[in-house]
Design an enzyme around this catalytic site. Sequence first.
Site, PDB file in Angstrom:
ATOM      1  CG  ASN A   9      -2.018   0.684   1.534  1.00  0.00           C
ATOM      2  OD1 ASN A   9      -1.720   2.621   1.719  1.00  0.00           O
ATOM      3  ND2 ASN A   9      -3.119   0.692   1.720  1.00  0.00           N
ATOM      4  CG  HIS A  12       0.421   6.639   4.940  1.00  0.00           C
ATOM      5  ND1 HIS A  12      -0.806   7.393   5.097  1.00  0.00           N
ATOM      6  CD2 HIS A  12      -0.014   5.113   5.089  1.00  0.00           C
ATOM      7  CE1 HIS A  12      -1.368   6.565   5.661  1.00  0.00           C
ATOM      8  NE2 HIS A  12      -1.459   5.705   5.636  1.00  0.00           N
ATOM      9  CG  HIS A  45      -8.543   3.943   1.107  1.00  0.00           C
ATOM     10  ND1 HIS A  45      -8.126   4.199   2.552  1.00  0.00           N
ATOM     11  CD2 HIS A  45      -9.242   4.665   0.099  1.00  0.00           C
ATOM     12  CE1 HIS A  45     -10.269   4.110   2.441  1.00  0.00           C
ATOM     13  NE2 HIS A  45     -10.418   4.247   1.603  1.00  0.00           N
ATOM     14  NE  ARG A  47      -8.687   7.828   3.927  1.00  0.00           N
ATOM     15  CZ  ARG A  47      -9.483   6.937   4.891  1.00  0.00           C
ATOM     16  NH1 ARG A  47     -10.163   7.054   5.941  1.00  0.00           N
ATOM     17  NH2 ARG A  47      -9.489   5.638   6.200  1.00  0.00           N
ATOM     18  NE  ARG A  51      -8.229  11.646   5.184  1.00  0.00           N
ATOM     19  CZ  ARG A  51      -8.299  10.788   6.302  1.00  0.00           C
ATOM     20  NH1 ARG A  51      -8.228  10.556   7.057  1.00  0.00           N
ATOM     21  NH2 ARG A  51      -9.653  11.473   6.725  1.00  0.00           N
ATOM     22  CD  GLU A  72      -6.976  -0.646   0.896  1.00  0.00           C
ATOM     23  OE1 GLU A  72      -7.026  -1.614   1.105  1.00  0.00           O
ATOM     24  OE2 GLU A  72      -6.819   0.549   1.470  1.00  0.00           O
ATOM     25  CB  THR A 103      -9.194   1.534   7.677  1.00  0.00           C
ATOM     26  OG1 THR A 103      -9.747   2.226   6.653  1.00  0.00           O
ATOM     27  CG2 THR A 103     -11.089   0.672   7.523  1.00  0.00           C
ATOM     28  CD  GLU A 153      -7.187  -6.091   2.997  1.00  0.00           C
ATOM     29  OE1 GLU A 153      -5.828  -5.863   3.719  1.00  0.00           O
ATOM     30  OE2 GLU A 153      -6.911  -5.982   2.000  1.00  0.00           O
ATOM     31  CG  HIS A 192      -5.319  -1.863   9.369  1.00  0.00           C
ATOM     32  ND1 HIS A 192      -5.380  -1.010   8.132  1.00  0.00           N
ATOM     33  CD2 HIS A 192      -5.660  -1.508  10.800  1.00  0.00           C
ATOM     34  CE1 HIS A 192      -5.505   0.074   9.355  1.00  0.00           C
ATOM     35  NE2 HIS A 192      -5.505  -0.150  10.981  1.00  0.00           N
TER      36      HIS A 192
END
Length: 242
Positions: A9, A12, A45, A47, A51, A72, A103, A153, A192
């Site tokens: 992922n 970030h 993801h 969003r 963000r 995602e 999340t 998941e 996660h």
Amino acid sequence: MTKLRLGINIDHVATVRNARGGDHPCPVRAALLAKDAGADGITAHLREDRRHIRDHDIERLKNEVALPLNLEMAMTAEMLAIGLKIKPHAVCIVPEKREELTTEGGLDALKLEKELTPFVQKLQDNGSRVSLFIAPSHDQIHAAHRIGARAIEIHTGHYCHLLGTARETERHAISEAAMLARGLGIEAHAGHGLTYDNVAHIAAIAEIIELNIGHFLIGESIFVGLEEAIRKMRAVMDEARS
């Protein structure tokens, strides 16, 4: 034993970029480095508030990175339209609250079964494998099966925050959930909060075939570089699997 896939992922990387504006660091470059380091897929993801990952990031990831893209998204009309347009390899439906930092829990597939069923069907008819991000609950897995999702998941955040016997109890629940999913013909993924220190016991669950890991590896890359961080995670996973 089936090889355990590793999805990276890269959200970030975009978080850091957006903190200053401009184009650096580039999430697509991170995805290309992840590919070179042995990743099996890229997760991002998109969003509702954009963000971190933005629409053009998703388009570039789909077009420029020769790895499966796992998009995602929340269950909204806007995201459905984007998913149908982009046609990623996979879509993972997640719960989303604007005030949360990340999340915080699994999707309530049981409560949302009626709404999720046509949402999932449209994406899968369009060529994307759909997974639901859920807690290791048998009721949630049975709901995912009725909805028609091809994968789940399992949310491992709770497991990662526990210690001792409480963590082992949660791991057992995750293992039982993965076994149930496999029995129903659903792929079991997990993710996660996973780190070098807690990933092994999850990676050792034979029914889980994919882990998606992001924040920890992006943070670790500050100190050792992204490729080295991913290679070490891959090695820890493979050792646990064997």
